[in-house]
Design a protein around this motif. Structure first.
Motif, PDB file in Angstrom:
ATOM      1  N   VAL A 162      39.550 -21.595  13.794  1.00  0.00           N
ATOM      2  CA  VAL A 162      39.988 -20.983  14.552  1.00  0.00           C
ATOM      3  C   VAL A 162      41.626 -19.550  12.357  1.00  0.00           C
ATOM      4  O   VAL A 162      41.678 -20.849  12.505  1.00  0.00           O
ATOM      5  CB  VAL A 162      40.786 -20.741  15.100  1.00  0.00           C
ATOM      6  N   VAL A 163      40.333 -18.929  12.471  1.00  0.00           N
ATOM      7  CA  VAL A 163      41.219 -17.711  12.148  1.00  0.00           C
ATOM      8  C   VAL A 163      41.628 -16.973  13.143  1.00  0.00           C
ATOM      9  O   VAL A 163      40.832 -15.794  12.957  1.00  0.00           O
ATOM     10  CB  VAL A 163      41.055 -18.012  10.652  1.00  0.00           C
ATOM     11  N   PHE A 164      43.051 -16.587  13.172  1.00  0.00           N
ATOM     12  CA  PHE A 164      42.906 -15.310  13.502  1.00  0.00           C
ATOM     13  C   PHE A 164      43.950 -13.999  13.144  1.00  0.00           C
ATOM     14  O   PHE A 164      45.297 -14.280  12.777  1.00  0.00           O
ATOM     15  CB  PHE A 164      43.785 -15.393  15.829  1.00  0.00           C
ATOM     16  N   ASP A 165      43.725 -12.960  12.905  1.00  0.00           N
ATOM     17  CA  ASP A 165      44.061 -11.758  12.415  1.00  0.00           C
ATOM     18  C   ASP A 165      44.467 -10.708  13.449  1.00  0.00           C
ATOM     19  O   ASP A 165      43.823  -9.916  14.189  1.00  0.00           O
ATOM     20  CB  ASP A 165      43.178 -10.825  11.562  1.00  0.00           C
ATOM     21  N   PRO A 166      45.935 -11.214  14.353  1.00  0.00           N
ATOM     22  CA  PRO A 166      46.059 -10.167  15.459  1.00  0.00           C
ATOM     23  C   PRO A 166      46.287  -8.695  14.713  1.00  0.00           C
ATOM     24  O   PRO A 166      45.894  -7.500  15.503  1.00  0.00           O
ATOM     25  CB  PRO A 166      47.419 -11.018  15.381  1.00  0.00           C
ATOM     26  N   ALA A 167      46.602  -8.315  13.298  1.00  0.00           N
ATOM     27  CA  ALA A 167      46.548  -6.971  13.953  1.00  0.00           C
ATOM     28  C   ALA A 167      45.666  -6.230  13.382  1.00  0.00           C
ATOM     29  O   ALA A 167      45.166  -5.042  13.933  1.00  0.00           O
ATOM     30  CB  ALA A 167      47.565  -7.123  12.124  1.00  0.00           C
ATOM     31  N   LYS A 168      44.203  -6.787  12.810  1.00  0.00           N
ATOM     32  CA  LYS A 168      42.830  -6.165  13.233  1.00  0.00           C
ATOM     33  C   LYS A 168      42.422  -6.475  14.112  1.00  0.00           C
ATOM     34  O   LYS A 168      40.832  -5.971  14.052  1.00  0.00           O
ATOM     35  CB  LYS A 168      42.267  -6.807  11.822  1.00  0.00           C
ATOM     36  N   GLY A 169      42.651  -7.040  15.260  1.00  0.00           N
ATOM     37  CA  GLY A 169      41.817  -8.000  16.102  1.00  0.00           C
ATOM     38  C   GLY A 169      40.991  -8.826  16.055  1.00  0.00           C
ATOM     39  O   GLY A 169      39.681  -8.683  16.587  1.00  0.00           O
ATOM     40  N   GLU A 170      41.270  -9.658  15.023  1.00  0.00           N
ATOM     41  CA  GLU A 170      39.462  -9.803  14.407  1.00  0.00           C
ATOM     42  C   GLU A 170      40.250 -11.942  14.372  1.00  0.00           C
ATOM     43  O   GLU A 170      40.910 -12.135  13.969  1.00  0.00           O
ATOM     44  CB  GLU A 170      39.367  -9.756  13.414  1.00  0.00           C
ATOM     45  N   LEU A 171      38.914 -12.427  14.956  1.00  0.00           N
ATOM     46  CA  LEU A 171      39.116 -13.774  15.604  1.00  0.00           C
ATOM     47  C   LEU A 171      37.841 -14.263  14.927  1.00  0.00           C
ATOM     48  O   LEU A 171      37.046 -13.984  15.484  1.00  0.00           O
ATOM     49  CB  LEU A 171      40.110 -14.353  16.748  1.00  0.00           C
ATOM     50  N   PHE A 172      38.168 -15.369  13.649  1.00  0.00           N
ATOM     51  CA  PHE A 172      37.270 -15.851  12.975  1.00  0.00           C
ATOM     52  C   PHE A 172      37.337 -17.149  13.802  1.00  0.00           C
ATOM     53  O   PHE A 172      38.321 -17.972  13.196  1.00  0.00           O
ATOM     54  CB  PHE A 172      37.580 -16.032  11.778  1.00  0.00           C
ATOM     55  N   TRP A 173      35.857 -17.805  13.873  1.00  0.00           N
ATOM     56  CA  TRP A 173      36.163 -19.650  14.329  1.00  0.00           C
ATOM     57  C   TRP A 173      34.600 -20.009  13.511  1.00  0.00           C
ATOM     58  O   TRP A 173      33.883 -19.272  14.109  1.00  0.00           O
ATOM     59  CB  TRP A 173      36.163 -19.393  15.801  1.00  0.00           C
ATOM     60  N   ALA A 174      35.053 -21.193  14.451  1.00  0.00           N
ATOM     61  CA  ALA A 174      33.490 -21.590  13.558  1.00  0.00           C
ATOM     62  C   ALA A 174      33.187 -23.168  14.444  1.00  0.00           C
ATOM     63  O   ALA A 174      34.529 -23.393  14.105  1.00  0.00           O
ATOM     64  CB  ALA A 174      33.626 -22.147  12.130  1.00  0.00           C
ATOM     65  N   GLU A 175      32.530 -24.214  14.175  1.00  0.00           N
ATOM     66  CA  GLU A 175      32.133 -25.584  14.942  1.00  0.00           C
ATOM     67  C   GLU A 175      31.130 -25.711  14.339  1.00  0.00           C
ATOM     68  O   GLU A 175      30.066 -25.119  13.402  1.00  0.00           O
ATOM     69  CB  GLU A 175      31.974 -25.710  16.299  1.00  0.00           C
ATOM     70  N   LYS A 176      30.576 -26.910  13.735  1.00  0.00           N
ATOM     71  CA  LYS A 176      30.222 -27.451  12.861  1.00  0.00           C
ATOM     72  C   LYS A 176      29.088 -28.059  13.710  1.00  0.00           C
ATOM     73  O   LYS A 176      28.858 -28.336  14.675  1.00  0.00           O
ATOM     74  CB  LYS A 176      30.574 -29.433  12.187  1.00  0.00           C
ATOM     75  N   GLY A 177      28.339 -27.361  12.804  1.00  0.00           N
ATOM     76  CA  GLY A 177      26.549 -26.927  13.800  1.00  0.00           C
ATOM     77  C   GLY A 177      26.154 -26.425  14.076  1.00  0.00           C
ATOM     78  O   GLY A 177      25.220 -25.575  14.305  1.00  0.00           O
ATOM     79  N   ALA A 178      27.234 -25.233  14.671  1.00  0.00           N
ATOM     80  CA  ALA A 178      26.995 -24.301  15.550  1.00  0.00           C
ATOM     81  C   ALA A 178      27.466 -22.515  15.359  1.00  0.00           C
ATOM     82  O   ALA A 178      27.382 -21.539  15.357  1.00  0.00           O
ATOM     83  CB  ALA A 178      28.708 -23.773  16.484  1.00  0.00           C
ATOM     84  N   GLY A 179      27.439 -22.543  13.569  1.00  0.00           N
ATOM     85  CA  GLY A 179      27.925 -21.082  12.767  1.00  0.00           C
ATOM     86  C   GLY A 179      29.089 -20.715  12.695  1.00  0.00           C
ATOM     87  O   GLY A 179      29.995 -21.500  13.453  1.00  0.00           O
ATOM     88  N   SER A 180      29.128 -19.548  12.006  1.00  0.00           N
ATOM     89  CA  SER A 180      30.319 -18.966  11.716  1.00  0.00           C
ATOM     90  C   SER A 180      30.613 -17.789  12.552  1.00  0.00           C
ATOM     91  O   SER A 180      29.442 -17.301  12.709  1.00  0.00           O
ATOM     92  CB  SER A 180      31.077 -18.613  10.706  1.00  0.00           C
ATOM     93  N   TRP A 181      31.287 -17.109  13.022  1.00  0.00           N
ATOM     94  CA  TRP A 181      31.679 -16.241  14.390  1.00  0.00           C
ATOM     95  C   TRP A 181      32.764 -15.666  13.857  1.00  0.00           C
ATOM     96  O   TRP A 181      33.988 -15.819  13.838  1.00  0.00           O
ATOM     97  CB  TRP A 181      31.242 -16.129  15.456  1.00  0.00           C
ATOM     98  N   MET A 182      33.057 -14.060  13.933  1.00  0.00           N
ATOM     99  CA  MET A 182      33.800 -12.887  14.377  1.00  0.00           C
ATOM    100  C   MET A 182      33.657 -12.740  15.384  1.00  0.00           C
ATOM    101  O   MET A 182      33.140 -11.767  15.974  1.00  0.00           O
ATOM    102  CB  MET A 182      33.685 -12.124  13.418  1.00  0.00           C
ATOM    103  N   ASN A 183      34.844 -13.042  16.232  1.00  0.00           N
ATOM    104  CA  ASN A 183      35.285 -12.214  18.005  1.00  0.00           C
ATOM    105  C   ASN A 183      33.418 -13.371  18.378  1.00  0.00           C
ATOM    106  O   ASN A 183      33.378 -14.373  18.198  1.00  0.00           O
ATOM    107  CB  ASN A 183      34.987 -11.017  18.213  1.00  0.00           C
ATOM    108  N   ASP A 184      32.708 -12.128  19.648  1.00  0.00           N
ATOM    109  CA  ASP A 184      31.598 -12.686  19.878  1.00  0.00           C
ATOM    110  C   ASP A 184      30.642 -12.559  18.629  1.00  0.00           C
ATOM    111  O   ASP A 184      28.900 -12.327  19.438  1.00  0.00           O
ATOM    112  CB  ASP A 184      31.189 -11.662  21.187  1.00  0.00           C
ATOM    113  N   THR A 185      30.922 -11.446  17.260  1.00  0.00           N
ATOM    114  CA  THR A 185      29.293 -11.477  16.599  1.00  0.00           C
ATOM    115  C   THR A 185      29.188 -12.755  15.822  1.00  0.00           C
ATOM    116  O   THR A 185      29.978 -13.324  15.220  1.00  0.00           O
ATOM    117  CB  THR A 185      29.363 -10.041  15.464  1.00  0.00           C
ATOM    118  N   ARG A 186      28.118 -13.194  15.483  1.00  0.00           N
ATOM    119  CA  ARG A 186      27.437 -14.144  13.741  1.00  0.00           C
ATOM    120  C   ARG A 186      28.084 -13.264  12.798  1.00  0.00           C
ATOM    121  O   ARG A 186      27.542 -12.134  12.486  1.00  0.00           O
ATOM    122  CB  ARG A 186      26.468 -14.580  15.040  1.00  0.00           C
TER     123      ARG A 186
END
Length: 262
Positions: A117-141
């Motif tokens: 998880v990489v969370f940018d609170p100032a912009k409200g953007e939460l980047f996250w990823a799991e192996k084999g499941a892709g990368s996401w920003m909030n609810d968007t791939r």
């Protein structure tokens, strides 16, 4: 998309730390005009965020190891798993009232980052990823950019300050890459630089001498977004030596050749 139980633990911890840091950041902005400055205040803000994350992660997974920016590594009863945490990546930006900093959390299993998880609170953007499941920003791939021409590429790096040993190499890198690309940015938060590569905002990123906790999450974000990630020096360990180069698939080989002067 819903993540795993571990992913949800990480997101909850990152958001809690982010809320604490946002409150402190508002005060830091006010302190910019004071003679004393904000150094002590920011140090306490980082410690507070670190404590929030540590408590949340260790309560949820007490057998996992833990390493973070405070330099204290805890060996877990489960030697195969450890949390890698940067409670405030981009501290200098935070100190100067610049709203570009992040909370970064990665979960390593047998030497490989499998969730982050990489969370940018100032912009409200939460980047996250799991192996084999892709990368996401909030609810968007998210995916690495589709640009193919090096001269259209926008890249990110860090610029060593003071007498850092890697300054001469970085200046040589810049002398080679600047004439060949559309631009280079130095934004001061490695985790966000790599998250932005994953999101296609930057086409690539490189830097030397980064701490494990500053780049661990970004490695998985870029890979799961379809990008390539390697050490700058072939054969080195990214997390061991703290050097990393990453880019979209189409541009990686040419970008890496320029940075490596190959």
């Amino acid at each position: 998309m819903l993540g795993s139980a571990n992913q949800n633990v990480m997101i909850k911890a990152a958001r809690a730390a982010g809320r604490s840091l946002v409150k402190d950041f508002r005060e830091v902005e006010n302190l910019q005009v004071s003679a004393k400055g904000a150094n002590d205040f920011v140090a306490k803000a980082e410690i507070s965020a670190e404590e929030i994350i540590r408590e949340a992660l260790m309560e949820a997974r007490p057998t996992y190891g833990y390493v973070s920016g405070d330099g204290k590594e805890v060996d877990g009863a489960d030697p195969t798993r450890r949390w890698i945490v940067s409670a405030l990546d981009g501290l200098t930006n935070f100190l100067h009232g610049l709203p570009h900093w992040a909370v970064s959390i990665a979960l390593e299993h047998k030497g490989e980052v499998i969730s982050c998880v990489v969370f940018d609170p100032a912009k409200g953007e939460l980047f996250w990823a799991e192996k084999g499941a892709g990368s996401w920003m909030n609810d968007t791939r998210i995916r690495a950019s589709g640009r193919t021409k090096l001269n259209e590429g926008l890249f990110a790096t860090g610029l060593p300050n003071g007498g850092k040993a890697d300054l001469p190499d970085t200046l040589k890198d810049l002398a080679r890459i600047l004439p060949a690309c559309a631009g280079v940015r130095r934004w001061g938060a490695a985790s966000l630089d790599m998250a932005f590569v994953a999101a296609g905002r930057f086409d690539g990123y490189w830097e030397r001498r980064r701490k494990t906790w500053e780049i661990a999450a970004g490695i998985l974000l870029v890979k799961e977004a379809g990008g390539f990630v390697e050490p700058i020096t072939p054969g080195n360990s990214i997390l061991g030596e703290g050097e990393v180069i990453c880019a979209n698939e189409a541009m990686f080989d040419r970008f890496a050749a320029v940075i490596r002067n190959a």
